[in-house]
Design a protein around this motif. Sequence first.
Motif, PDB file in Angstrom:
ATOM      1  N   ILE A   1      -3.610   8.788  -5.409  1.00 41.69           N
ATOM      2  CA  ILE A   1      -2.215   8.821  -4.987  1.00 41.69           C
ATOM      3  C   ILE A   1      -2.140   8.863  -3.461  1.00 41.69           C
ATOM      4  O   ILE A   1      -1.207   8.376  -2.847  1.00 41.69           O
ATOM      5  CB  ILE A   1      -1.511  10.083  -5.553  1.00 41.69           C
ATOM      6  N   LEU A   2      -3.164   9.458  -2.850  1.00 43.41           N
ATOM      7  CA  LEU A   2      -3.177   9.613  -1.394  1.00 43.41           C
ATOM      8  C   LEU A   2      -3.532   8.285  -0.718  1.00 43.41           C
ATOM      9  O   LEU A   2      -4.032   7.371  -1.358  1.00 43.41           O
ATOM     10  CB  LEU A   2      -4.190  10.699  -1.020  1.00 43.41           C
ATOM     11  N   PRO A   3      -3.288   8.184   0.607  1.00 48.93           N
ATOM     12  CA  PRO A   3      -3.552   6.930   1.310  1.00 48.93           C
ATOM     13  C   PRO A   3      -4.912   6.286   1.035  1.00 48.93           C
ATOM     14  O   PRO A   3      -4.954   5.080   0.781  1.00 48.93           O
ATOM     15  CB  PRO A   3      -3.392   7.317   2.781  1.00 48.93           C
ATOM     16  N   PRO A   4      -6.044   7.020   1.037  1.00 46.02           N
ATOM     17  CA  PRO A   4      -7.317   6.333   0.809  1.00 46.02           C
ATOM     18  C   PRO A   4      -7.331   5.579  -0.515  1.00 46.02           C
ATOM     19  O   PRO A   4      -7.866   4.467  -0.597  1.00 46.02           O
ATOM     20  CB  PRO A   4      -8.342   7.475   0.777  1.00 46.02           C
TER      21      PRO A   4
ATOM     22  N   ALA B   1      -4.970   4.071  -1.962  1.00 51.21           N
ATOM     23  CA  ALA B   1      -4.248   2.812  -1.838  1.00 51.21           C
ATOM     24  C   ALA B   1      -5.177   1.731  -1.297  1.00 51.21           C
ATOM     25  O   ALA B   1      -5.249   0.622  -1.831  1.00 51.21           O
ATOM     26  CB  ALA B   1      -3.049   2.998  -0.915  1.00 51.21           C
ATOM     27  N   PHE B   2      -5.905   2.055  -0.225  1.00 49.93           N
ATOM     28  CA  PHE B   2      -6.800   1.071   0.382  1.00 49.93           C
ATOM     29  C   PHE B   2      -7.896   0.651  -0.597  1.00 49.93           C
ATOM     30  O   PHE B   2      -8.164  -0.535  -0.776  1.00 49.93           O
ATOM     31  CB  PHE B   2      -7.441   1.647   1.651  1.00 49.93           C
TER      32      PHE B   2
ATOM     33  N   LEU C   1       0.820  -1.205   0.000  1.00 53.44           N
ATOM     34  CA  LEU C   1       0.000   0.000   0.000  1.00 53.44           C
ATOM     35  C   LEU C   1       0.855   1.256   0.000  1.00 53.44           C
ATOM     36  O   LEU C   1       0.524   2.244  -0.650  1.00 53.44           O
ATOM     37  CB  LEU C   1      -0.903   0.003   1.238  1.00 53.44           C
ATOM     38  N   ALA C   2       1.957   1.213   0.727  1.00 51.99           N
ATOM     39  CA  ALA C   2       2.688   2.447   0.991  1.00 51.99           C
ATOM     40  C   ALA C   2       3.476   2.954  -0.209  1.00 51.99           C
ATOM     41  O   ALA C   2       3.541   4.151  -0.437  1.00 51.99           O
ATOM     42  CB  ALA C   2       3.617   2.264   2.175  1.00 51.99           C
TER      43      ALA C   2
ATOM     44  N   LEU D   1      -6.541  13.088  -7.618  1.00 55.57           N
ATOM     45  CA  LEU D   1      -5.444  13.064  -6.654  1.00 55.57           C
ATOM     46  C   LEU D   1      -5.645  12.031  -5.566  1.00 55.57           C
ATOM     47  O   LEU D   1      -4.693  11.453  -5.045  1.00 55.57           O
ATOM     48  CB  LEU D   1      -5.309  14.460  -6.044  1.00 55.57           C
ATOM     49  N   LEU D   2      -6.908  11.767  -5.242  1.00 57.23           N
ATOM     50  CA  LEU D   2      -7.226  10.848  -4.145  1.00 57.23           C
ATOM     51  C   LEU D   2      -6.524   9.496  -4.312  1.00 57.23           C
ATOM     52  O   LEU D   2      -6.143   8.861  -3.341  1.00 57.23           O
ATOM     53  CB  LEU D   2      -8.734  10.639  -4.080  1.00 57.23           C
TER      54      LEU D   2
END
Lengths: 214, 206, 212
Positions: free
Chosen positions: B176-179, B181-182, B31-32, B173-174
């Motif tokens: 690329i951000l953590p959410p 990934a999940f 994920l990271a 953009l979302l």
Amino acid sequence: MANILIIAIGAILINNFVLSRFLGLCPFVGVSKKTETAIGMGMAVIFVMTLASAVTWTIWAFFLSPGESNLFWIIARALGSGAEAHAFDLRYLNTIAFILVIASLVQFVELVLKKMSPALYESLGIFLPLITTNCAILGVAELNTMTLDYNFIESLVHGISAGIGFTLALIMMSGIRERLEFAPVPKLMRGLPIAFIIAGLMSMAFLGFSGLKF
Amino acid sequence: MSKNNLFKDFSKGILIENPVLVLGLGLCPALAVTSSAVNGLGMGVAATFVLLMSNIIVSLIKPLVPPKIRIPIFILVIATFVTIVKLVMAAYTPALSEALGIFIPLIVVNCMILGRAEAFASKHGPLRSTADALGMGLGFSLTLVLLGAFRELIGEGSIFGHNLMGSSYQPALLMILPPGAFLSLGMMVALSRWILEKTTPKGGEC
Amino acid sequence: MKDIIRPGLILMAYGLVAGLALGIINSKTAPIIAEQEEAARMAAIEAVLPEAVVFVTDTADGVEFITGYIDEEHSEIAGYVVTAHGAGFSSTIRTVVGLSTDFTVKGIEIVFQAETPGLGTKILEVRKDEQRPWFVQQFDGREIGKLEVDKDGGELVSITGATITSRAVARSVADAADKLKTSLEKASPPIERLPEETEKNDILETAEGGEE
């Protein structure tokens, strides 16, 4: 003092270890089916993380980093060696040193708990072996030393807060999953996939904290 | 012991026992670092190397390992190879090494690697352990590259840095951000299950 | 007791082998890593102070900085270079700052950051047909007192969704420049220059060698 508060809030909400830094996901997904076990796991993680932050920082500062406070250099000087302080740069061994220390620390905590507080051992004991391979613990050690360059107090606060942040996410997740038991989830999405979708939504909510002003 | 067997050891890691999608191991790096396809590939290769070397070493030294302290010894072996990877990457691919950051040292606690050492390499010979490591590593890398490519495409409109969506595309953009990934990984796991379900009954074996 | 000593010794033996192997590898990679870091640092220093030919490392009142001269005779000072450290969103951001002799910013260069991909990392975003990141360009030619991001009432346009990162860079640059200014004023008349000087040409040669 303000600095300490920023570190704490940062690690709990803004840079939540699970939802923003992606650390400790295996237990987050694996031990989040029941709130009761989630609380037990969370407490064990907070405990070990705090200890590990203190111990790994000490090792980093006095054994691995080059400079005046490196104990190897102090010993070498006492023995009459003329080596320079910069020569004792063992920072490249940090990962191996940290993981061995964390593994022994977990074993030690297990032993002490068994002897001193059987009741606590009953509730936390089963989670301890899982903690060695929880990347949040090694992660906090690496972040404290390599990335964020914290001093001892900052490392300690960061360790405790990171553990609290982990526990917060874990307990919230378990609460949602307990209710999800009764929800009509499509067969393909059951288990892992729906857990990730929930985590994604939680992460989105936590993203809102990055607007916090200091 | 036939070639067939060896091939099975290799191929199971790609889909049937894919470490990330099916076994749920090595989730943190998956994920990271997958905000781009390149980072996913870099992490995949690094983890595969560590997995391969530690599997080989563990399968070779298993007679010399007292059962009681096998886990610390496995961890020591893994940590050694992780440090080697870390040093070599810092020396020869500094940009990638900076992008992957603490997730290179964290390969040590990637459950996939310790899991394979414990579940496979400590019970089988070096040849089969090599096949197992290569298969698992390939499955891990493929998952990371696909995930990274998907997130990069939606989130930046490009794959491996090549713009594919045209200049009028407004990146989400979302992703690329953590959410992102999940959400992406959740959908990917569901997709892999769907594929498995479609293929298994026809093949007849698991 | 035997149960503890024997496994302990075995574990120690394994540890020794591992440590030895890593020591050997480190001795090979350490010089390459150091060279690379030095080359990157020198490239950043040259980028923020392009007129300077010779760079001399100095300390004044405990503040470490680099003085750049326009020629080898040290006849005129082109400016100073300091490194700023700012606590960003998820990392400590290191910025190399070039200052003119009257303490306006000549240019800055971000040498380390591990911020959120897609948000904080935009401090390094380069616009089409431009050479340097747009965020960094805003610092060129600014006085120390005017280094504030828009959210704090300043003129520097911060990055959307990454105010903490933007502010960290701006504040750390202002702080580092301010510290140097104060300590230089305290230490004037100019202190003795330290002999350890590095010439641009030499460094460029080693930098090229390191890339091969």
